[in-house]
Design a protein around this motif. Structure first.
Motif, PDB file in Angstrom:
ATOM      1  N   THR A 106     -13.330   6.171   2.631  1.00 39.96           N
ATOM      2  CA  THR A 106     -13.702   4.907   1.971  1.00 39.96           C
ATOM      3  C   THR A 106     -13.193   3.690   2.730  1.00 39.96           C
ATOM      4  OG1 THR A 106     -11.735   5.016   0.561  1.00 39.96           O
ATOM      5  CG2 THR A 106     -13.785   5.955  -0.324  1.00 39.96           C
ATOM      6  N   SER A 156     -10.701   0.434   1.284  1.00 42.58           N
ATOM      7  CA  SER A 156     -10.946   0.088  -0.125  1.00 42.58           C
ATOM      8  C   SER A 156      -9.697   0.305  -0.988  1.00 42.58           C
ATOM      9  CB  SER A 156     -12.114   0.909  -0.673  1.00 42.58           C
ATOM     10  OG  SER A 156     -11.825   2.294  -0.613  1.00 42.58           O
ATOM     11  N   ASN A 157      -8.915   1.333  -0.678  1.00 43.89           N
ATOM     12  CA  ASN A 157      -7.686   1.565  -1.462  1.00 43.89           C
ATOM     13  C   ASN A 157      -6.717   0.404  -1.294  1.00 43.89           C
ATOM     14  OD1 ASN A 157      -8.288   4.107  -2.617  1.00 43.89           O
ATOM     15  ND2 ASN A 157      -7.750   5.152  -0.711  1.00 43.89           N
TER      16      ASN A 157
END
Length: 267
Positions: A25, A28-29
């Protein structure tokens, strides 16, 4: 050790809920972290704890070491008594202090009543919960005491003899000889204590579980919840690397500043 560290870095850029394969991802974290209100709450609580605990811990350890740096009868037993709390299991220590700080029958409120002060609800009050956990942590300040004792034993007695001949009293000897010679140990204690406070977990998990009103929601406790309660392993890994960056930055700054106040005899 290197395997899990590298894996956590990869997972910090992934969405992984343990039972399903991780999916990439990107950042995004990390972006989600800075939009998470609890992230800032946990950072504040941890920084508050660190700013209160670290100086008290270092000063307390030095005072204990200075008091126990005497050749008197029973000094070995006294050193053992002050060192023992630091090796007790964290869960046992937390349970003991929960009893001491119990608002109804705890010894802390009994002592306050004896001196005419109002009772406190300690761990159940957002205004006193962090201070109560700091007290719990300070009970184990004797852990670094042997290191300071070793440093005190290595200070040449000739320095004190020369100072006394020149008319210096005990206070001046402490300020101009003892403290400068102890600065390497003070520096070591500052670094390790700061790292330890940013990893505080057991006392908060057992005694308050982050409450009341998230006043003791420390950073590692929030990390634990995301990893093992919500199974957001990627998000928790990102939190771990943010923690690593904070500790690394503080350590590098302290090493850079240490040349200004830490005295090494070999220099």
């Amino acid at each position: 050790t290197a395997g899990p560290v590298i894996a956590s870095l990869v997972f910090s850029f992934s969405d992984w809920e343990i039972l399903s394969p991780p999916s990439w991802t990107g950042i995004s974290n990390y972006l989600a972290l800075f939009d998470d209100e609890l992230f800032y709450v946990s950072l504040y609580n941890t920084a508050y704890y660190a700013l209160l605990y670290v100086p008290l811990s270092v000063i307390g350890t030095m005072i204990i070491a200075l008091l126990l740096n005497k050749d008197i009868k029973g000094i070995t037993l006294l050193r053992l008594i002050y060192f023992l709390p630091s090796i007790l299991p964290g869960v046992a220590t937390a349970l003991l202090w929960m009893y001491i700080l119990n608002p109804d029958y705890g010894y802390a409120n009994w002592l306050l009543a004896k001196v005419g002060l109002p009772k406190l609800i300690w761990l159940q009050d957002p205004r006193t919960a962090k201070q109560a956990l700091v007290m719990m942590g300070l009970w184990g300040v004797g852990g670094n005491m042997p290191i300071f004792l070793g440093a005190l034993k290595n200070i040449p007695t000739q320095l004190y003899e020369a100072a006394h001949i020149d008319g210096a009293g005990d206070a001046k000897c402490l300020w101009h000889i003892t403290l400068p010679m102890l600065t390497p140990m003070i520096f070591f204690s500052l670094i390790t204590s700061f790292i330890g406070t940013f990893q505080v977990f057991t006392s908060a998990y057992i005694a308050t579980n982050g409450g009341p009103e998230n006043s003791t929601l420390f950073y590692v406790l929030l990390l634990y919840r995301n990893a093992f309660n919500y199974f957001k392993m990627g998000y928790a890994s990102a939190m771990a690397w943010i923690l690593f960056a904070i500790v690394l930055l503080f350590t590098l700054v302290q090493f850079r500043l240490s040349d200004r106040w830490v005295y090494y005899e070999t220099k």
